[in-house]
Design an enzyme around this catalytic site. Structure first.
Site, PDB file in Angstrom:
ATOM      1  N   CYS A 115       2.757 -19.616  -7.960  1.00 59.99           N
ATOM      2  CA  CYS A 115       1.445 -18.963  -7.822  1.00 59.99           C
ATOM      3  C   CYS A 115       1.524 -17.454  -8.010  1.00 59.99           C
ATOM      4  O   CYS A 115       0.511 -16.808  -8.252  1.00 59.99           O
ATOM      5  CB  CYS A 115       0.832 -19.319  -6.477  1.00 59.99           C
ATOM      6  SG  CYS A 115       0.590 -21.092  -6.338  1.00 59.99           S
ATOM      7  N   HIS A 255      -4.724 -14.568  -5.173  1.00 64.59           N
ATOM      8  CA  HIS A 255      -4.444 -15.945  -5.585  1.00 64.59           C
ATOM      9  C   HIS A 255      -5.333 -16.890  -4.771  1.00 64.59           C
ATOM     10  O   HIS A 255      -5.485 -16.725  -3.556  1.00 64.59           O
ATOM     11  CB  HIS A 255      -2.965 -16.250  -5.334  1.00 64.59           C
ATOM     12  CG  HIS A 255      -2.640 -17.700  -5.445  1.00 64.59           C
ATOM     13  ND1 HIS A 255      -2.874 -18.417  -6.596  1.00 64.59           N
ATOM     14  CD2 HIS A 255      -2.110 -18.579  -4.547  1.00 64.59           C
ATOM     15  CE1 HIS A 255      -2.503 -19.672  -6.396  1.00 64.59           C
ATOM     16  NE2 HIS A 255      -2.044 -19.793  -5.169  1.00 64.59           N
ATOM     17  N   ASN A 285      -6.863 -24.720  -6.656  1.00 67.03           N
ATOM     18  CA  ASN A 285      -5.693 -23.852  -6.866  1.00 67.03           C
ATOM     19  C   ASN A 285      -5.098 -24.186  -8.239  1.00 67.03           C
ATOM     20  O   ASN A 285      -4.535 -25.270  -8.419  1.00 67.03           O
ATOM     21  CB  ASN A 285      -4.683 -24.112  -5.743  1.00 67.03           C
ATOM     22  CG  ASN A 285      -3.426 -23.284  -5.878  1.00 67.03           C
ATOM     23  OD1 ASN A 285      -3.210 -22.620  -6.895  1.00 67.03           O
ATOM     24  ND2 ASN A 285      -2.575 -23.330  -4.878  1.00 67.03           N
TER      25      ASN A 285
HETATM   26  O1  UT7 Z   1      -0.609 -21.865  -3.819  1.00 65.43           O
HETATM   27  C1  UT7 Z   1       0.643 -21.977  -3.263  1.00 65.43           C
HETATM   28  C2  UT7 Z   1       0.633 -21.805  -1.842  1.00 65.43           C
HETATM   29  N1  UT7 Z   1       0.007 -22.913  -1.164  1.00 65.43           N
HETATM   30  C3  UT7 Z   1      -0.821 -22.668  -0.199  1.00 65.43           C
HETATM   31  O2  UT7 Z   1      -1.122 -21.534   0.065  1.00 65.43           O
HETATM   32  C4  UT7 Z   1      -1.315 -23.823   0.639  1.00 65.43           C
HETATM   33  C5  UT7 Z   1      -1.237 -23.427   2.077  1.00 65.43           C
HETATM   34  N2  UT7 Z   1      -1.640 -24.473   2.992  1.00 65.43           N
HETATM   35  C6  UT7 Z   1      -2.916 -24.885   3.126  1.00 65.43           C
HETATM   36  O3  UT7 Z   1      -3.799 -24.443   2.411  1.00 65.43           O
HETATM   37  C7  UT7 Z   1      -3.239 -25.848   4.224  1.00 65.43           C
HETATM   38  O4  UT7 Z   1      -2.138 -25.953   5.084  1.00 65.43           O
HETATM   39  C8  UT7 Z   1      -3.643 -27.267   3.720  1.00 65.43           C
HETATM   40  C9  UT7 Z   1      -5.008 -27.219   3.087  1.00 65.43           C
HETATM   41  C10 UT7 Z   1      -2.610 -27.783   2.737  1.00 65.43           C
HETATM   42  C11 UT7 Z   1      -3.697 -28.224   4.895  1.00 65.43           C
HETATM   43  O5  UT7 Z   1      -4.608 -27.750   5.875  1.00 65.43           O
HETATM   44  P1  UT7 Z   1      -4.219 -27.732   7.406  1.00 65.43           P
HETATM   45  O6  UT7 Z   1      -5.385 -27.247   8.131  1.00 65.43           O
HETATM   46  O7  UT7 Z   1      -2.930 -26.931   7.529  1.00 65.43           O
HETATM   47  O8  UT7 Z   1      -4.002 -29.247   7.726  1.00 65.43           O
HETATM   48  P2  UT7 Z   1      -2.680 -30.010   8.218  1.00 65.43           P
HETATM   49  O9  UT7 Z   1      -1.667 -30.086   7.121  1.00 65.43           O
HETATM   50  O10 UT7 Z   1      -2.243 -29.415   9.528  1.00 65.43           O
HETATM   51  O11 UT7 Z   1      -3.265 -31.455   8.487  1.00 65.43           O
HETATM   52  C12 UT7 Z   1      -4.272 -31.671   9.487  1.00 65.43           C
HETATM   53  C13 UT7 Z   1      -4.700 -33.120   9.418  1.00 65.43           C
HETATM   54  C14 UT7 Z   1      -3.539 -34.107   9.383  1.00 65.43           C
HETATM   55  O12 UT7 Z   1      -3.915 -35.241  10.129  1.00 65.43           O
HETATM   56  P3  UT7 Z   1      -3.365 -35.431  11.627  1.00 65.43           P
HETATM   57  O13 UT7 Z   1      -1.885 -35.492  11.491  1.00 65.43           O
HETATM   58  O14 UT7 Z   1      -3.841 -34.266  12.395  1.00 65.43           O
HETATM   59  O15 UT7 Z   1      -3.978 -36.747  12.036  1.00 65.43           O
HETATM   60  C15 UT7 Z   1      -3.451 -34.498   7.933  1.00 65.43           C
HETATM   61  O16 UT7 Z   1      -2.893 -35.787   7.746  1.00 65.43           O
HETATM   62  O17 UT7 Z   1      -5.443 -33.344   8.218  1.00 65.43           O
HETATM   63  C16 UT7 Z   1      -4.895 -34.482   7.521  1.00 65.43           C
HETATM   64  N3  UT7 Z   1      -5.088 -34.296   6.097  1.00 65.43           N
HETATM   65  C17 UT7 Z   1      -6.159 -34.741   5.435  1.00 65.43           C
HETATM   66  N4  UT7 Z   1      -7.229 -35.429   5.828  1.00 65.43           N
HETATM   67  C18 UT7 Z   1      -8.155 -35.737   4.896  1.00 65.43           C
HETATM   68  C19 UT7 Z   1      -4.265 -33.651   5.247  1.00 65.43           C
HETATM   69  N5  UT7 Z   1      -4.793 -33.671   4.008  1.00 65.43           N
HETATM   70  C20 UT7 Z   1      -5.959 -34.350   4.102  1.00 65.43           C
HETATM   71  C21 UT7 Z   1      -6.949 -34.697   3.177  1.00 65.43           C
HETATM   72  N6  UT7 Z   1      -8.021 -35.384   3.599  1.00 65.43           N
HETATM   73  N7  UT7 Z   1      -6.857 -34.354   1.866  1.00 65.43           N
END
Ligand code: UT7
Length: 334
Positions: A115, A255, A285
């Protein structure tokens, strides 16, 4: 010291026609529109027709940039392509684009900084202008992320889209152009966002494919926290060493990985929201393409004008971190 600064004299974009909405994703993986919107800000993303390589969309973006500037591809000296989805491991996608464009005198190469790739390529291209070695450098950020996404993994497949953006760099005058940059790498972040298969560590075999090692893996929460901290910290350090304050920034192009990252980083920096460019809701992204696409959005929305002080920032796999300051000189944009 009289230093030639590189300025951006044109820009081109390529967004594949096909759009994948959150509702489309709901049909193929266990996710929902509400989660995607509230956690990421993404509403839709563009994706290529399967089988379309990065060089195709990259060459289209480059051709648009050349057309806007009214120059022939044969005038280009150098092509730098930032991508993590090259057409092949080799030859470099830059070579394939050179041939597609018929950029007969250009040399070129790819860089891999995920990125942060576009900012790394931009600042690298600027050095060839500053040294006087070249007069016209094409810098392209392009990724076909759909080619390395696991559409059974809801934690990654909803985040990314395909696109390409290209800018032309030429010598500037006076204070206009790229003023300074601050890049960092923290290789200890390598295991938080990566694609394990396909390289020399895990050459492709039936087993690596069965284990889905040719797809992106990410520990999102860790990357999120790192990104918010580094966006703000690196940008602040860059401003400080140039004797600038956040108030003096006219436009912030970051980004686009997650709208919550952009908001949190802008807030830490104390940036007025009106100066912050966001288009992630439309494109997702797009890895190396987000910054040129966001520059285009800034121009579309008339938030970037000649004389403006532009701050660009990125955090990506590696971890790679980039920040750059530019006195915008402007060009015809319709
Ligand atoms: O560009 C390169 C750099 N990349 C980034 O900057 C990405 C950085 N990270 C993020 O943007 C975020 O961490 C994400 C969008 C990837 C994830 O968001 P989050 O608020 O950190 O969610 P999480 O990974 O802590 O997951 C929370 C919950 C989980 O369920 P449980 O374990 O709490 O029951 C996940 O399984 O959300 C669930 N989950 C989803 N639910 C519905 C994860 N992805 C999804 C989804 N739909 N697509």
């Amino acid at each position: 010291m009289n230093k030639t600064r590189a300025r951006i004299t044109s820009l081109g974009r390529c967004l594949p026609e096909r759009i994948m909405t959150n509702a489309d994703l709901e049909k193929i993986v266990d996710t929902n529109d509400e989660w995607i919107r509230t956690r990421t800000g993404i509403e839709q993303r563009h994706v290529v027709e399967p089988g379309t390589p990065t060089s195709v969309i990259a060459a289209r973006a480059a051709a648009e940039a050349l057309e806007r500037r009214g120059i022939a591809a044969s005038e280009i000296d150098l092509i730098i392509v930032a991508t993590v989805t090259p057409d092949m491991l080799f030859p470099a996608t830059a070579c394939i684009i050179q041939d597609k464009l018929k950029a007969t005198k250009a040399w070129g190469f790819d860089i891999s900084a995920a990125c942060s790739g576009f900012l790394y390529a931009l600042t690298m291209g600027a050095q060839f202008i500053a040294s006087g070695a070249h007069k016209k450098v094409l810098v392209i950020g392009a990724d076909v992320m759909s080619s390395i996404l696991d559409y059974t993994d809801r934690t990654t497949c909803v985040l990314f889209g395909d696109a390409a953006g290209a800018v032309l760099l030429e010598p500037g005058e006076g204070d206009e152009g790229l003023l300074d940059f601050l890049h960092e790498v923290d290789g200890s972040g390598a295991n938080y966002l990566y694609m394990p298969g396909g390289g020399s560590l895990n050459p492709p075999t039936h087993e690596t494919v069965d284990k889905r090692m040719h797809f992106i893996r990410q520990e999102g929460a860790h990357v999120f926290k790192y990104a918010v901290r580094k966006f703000a910290e690196t940008s602040k350090n860059l401003l400080d060493r140039n004797g600038l304050t956040t108030d003096q920034i006219d436009c912030f192009v970051a980004h686009q990985a997650n709208v919550r990252i952009i908001d949190a980083a802008s807030e830490r920096l104390g940036l007025d929201e009106a100066k912050v460019i966001k288009n992630i809701h439309r494109y997702g992204n797009t890895t190396a393409a987000t910054i040129p696409l966001a520059l285009g959005t800034a121009l579309d929305e008339k938030k970037l004008k000649p004389g403006d002080l532009l701050l660009m920032a990125s955090v990506g796999a590696g971890f790679t971190v980039g920040s750059a300051l530019c006195r915008w000189s402007g060009f015809d944009w319709k």
